[in-house]
Write a protein that holds these residues in place. Structure first.
Motif, mmCIF file in Angstrom:
data_model
loop_
_atom_site.group_PDB
_atom_site.id
_atom_site.type_symbol
_atom_site.label_atom_id
_atom_site.label_comp_id
_atom_site.label_asym_id
_atom_site.label_seq_id
_atom_site.Cartn_x
_atom_site.Cartn_y
_atom_site.Cartn_z
ATOM 1 N N VAL A 7 -4.411 -3.006 6.349
ATOM 2 C CA VAL A 7 -3.834 -4.170 5.665
ATOM 3 C C VAL A 7 -2.924 -3.744 4.517
ATOM 4 O O VAL A 7 -1.803 -4.253 4.368
ATOM 5 C CB VAL A 7 -4.960 -5.092 5.137
ATOM 6 N N PHE A 8 -3.390 -2.819 3.697
ATOM 7 C CA PHE A 8 -2.626 -2.369 2.539
ATOM 8 C C PHE A 8 -1.512 -1.402 2.957
ATOM 9 O O PHE A 8 -1.543 -0.826 4.048
ATOM 10 C CB PHE A 8 -3.552 -1.660 1.546
ATOM 11 N N SER A 9 -0.576 -1.206 2.073
ATOM 12 C CA SER A 9 0.466 -0.203 2.274
ATOM 13 C C SER A 9 -0.038 1.134 1.731
ATOM 14 O O SER A 9 0.561 1.756 0.846
ATOM 15 C CB SER A 9 1.751 -0.630 1.564
ATOM 16 N N ILE A 10 -1.189 1.554 2.250
ATOM 17 C CA ILE A 10 -1.883 2.743 1.762
ATOM 18 C C ILE A 10 -2.460 3.500 2.949
ATOM 19 O O ILE A 10 -3.018 2.895 3.862
ATOM 20 C CB ILE A 10 -3.007 2.350 0.773
ATOM 21 N N ASP A 11 -2.323 4.828 2.941
ATOM 22 C CA ASP A 11 -2.892 5.674 3.973
ATOM 23 C C ASP A 11 -4.118 6.405 3.432
ATOM 24 O O ASP A 11 -4.215 6.678 2.232
ATOM 25 C CB ASP A 11 -1.879 6.728 4.454
ATOM 26 N N SER A 83 -1.579 -1.181 -4.440
ATOM 27 C CA SER A 83 -2.336 -0.877 -5.648
ATOM 28 C C SER A 83 -3.696 -0.286 -5.280
ATOM 29 O O SER A 83 -4.476 -0.903 -4.546
ATOM 30 C CB SER A 83 -2.540 -2.139 -6.495
ATOM 31 N N ILE A 84 -4.004 0.894 -5.807
ATOM 32 C CA ILE A 84 -5.312 1.501 -5.573
ATOM 33 C C ILE A 84 -6.410 0.645 -6.192
ATOM 34 O O ILE A 84 -7.509 0.529 -5.640
ATOM 35 C CB ILE A 84 -5.343 2.932 -6.145
ATOM 36 N N SER A 85 -6.131 0.032 -7.326
ATOM 37 C CA SER A 85 -7.134 -0.819 -7.983
ATOM 38 C C SER A 85 -7.543 -1.977 -7.082
ATOM 39 O O SER A 85 -8.741 -2.271 -6.939
ATOM 40 C CB SER A 85 -6.591 -1.347 -9.313
#
Length: 261
Positions: A7-11, A83-85
């Motif tokens: 979902v997030f723009s995070i790998d 956002s990592i948070s």
């Protein structure tokens, strides 16, 4: 965890789920090219959308003020989705709610807020990933990476087609082979550290020579690395630049040794 990465723009680069905590290495991606509709659809996979956002997704006609509201919300959610948070909030809240249901209790599940540090180059990333992948071995919960349950290293060994960030010459990947990384983790885990109970007993080939790293310096890097206490990891110049970017005069960081600079 993997659902949130979808979902997030995070790998996800690496993870290790231990008995009472977990470690996770994340890579933040740029999502500025995400359309407002894509952003709202992603956010709706986690939270309820306010006001006219859902009618917007259904293609209904909106007034100018309603459309302005939707655009403003999409901008807010676009930032949150990298956002990592917010990633950790969604992950830890899910774990806490599920654990409380299973235990039949209420109240705080986590002792404190999560701690994070910035990894400023590939060397820092490698050090952190190896540190995370070796957690069960260092805790004497497993003898080899293959036996390390609930870790990214075990997942890479069992199934190369994972959602974890890969190893290749692509722009978003680390520029060496998966087999090289596996050998690197095995080599690092073989070292007996005074502060850790566990280690890998097998004799392994000197893969660090092929990666252009000095074994003694690499092990010093790994022994000096900790999952808490540092806000960033990198060379002196990288730490200085990091401080300037985040508006700090100084940061508690782990400095890479000159031999690796």
């Amino acid at each position: 965890m993997k659902f949130l990465a979808h979902v997030f723009s995070i790998d996800i680069c690496a993870y290790a789920v231990m008995s009472n905590h977990f470690h996770i290495v994340l890579k933040i991606n740029n999502n500025k090219d995400w359309t407002d509709k894509r952003v709202l659809m992603a956010w709706a996979g986690l939270f309820d959308l306010p006001g006219p956002c859902e009618p917007y997704l259904r293609g209904e006609h909106l007034s100018k003020p309603q459309l302005d509201f939707v655009i403003q919300k999409a901008d807010v959610y676009r930032k949150r989705l990298r956002s990592i948070s917010w990633f950790m909030k969604a992950l830890n809240e899910y774990i806490a709610r599920r654990a409380n249901i299973e235990d039949g209790c209420t109240g705080h599940f986590w002792e404190s807020r999560f701690k994070s540090q910035a990894l400023l180059d590939e060397r820092s990333l490698l050090t952190c990933m190896t540190y995370v992948d070796l957690n069960p071995i260092r805790a004497a919960m497993a003898r080899t990476p293959e036996e390390s349950d609930y870790t990214s290293i075990q997942e890479r060994i069992k199934d190369k087609n994972t959602r974890l960030i890969g190893f290749s010459h692509n722009e978003n990947d680390l520029p060496f082979s998966l087999s090289g990384y596996l050998d690197l983790v095995d080599y690092s885990g073989r070292a007996i550290l005074e502060t850790k109970r566990g280690y890998i007993p097998e004799n392994l080939p000197p893969i660090l020579d092929r990666l252009g790293l000095d074994p003694d310096t690499w092990l010093d890097e790994l022994k000096g690395f900790k999952s808490i206490g540092f806000s960033a990891v990198g060379t002196v110049d990288q730490l200085k630049n990091f401080c300037q970017k985040v508006g700090k005069k100084f940061a508690v960081g782990h400095r890479l040794k000159p031999a690796l600079e």
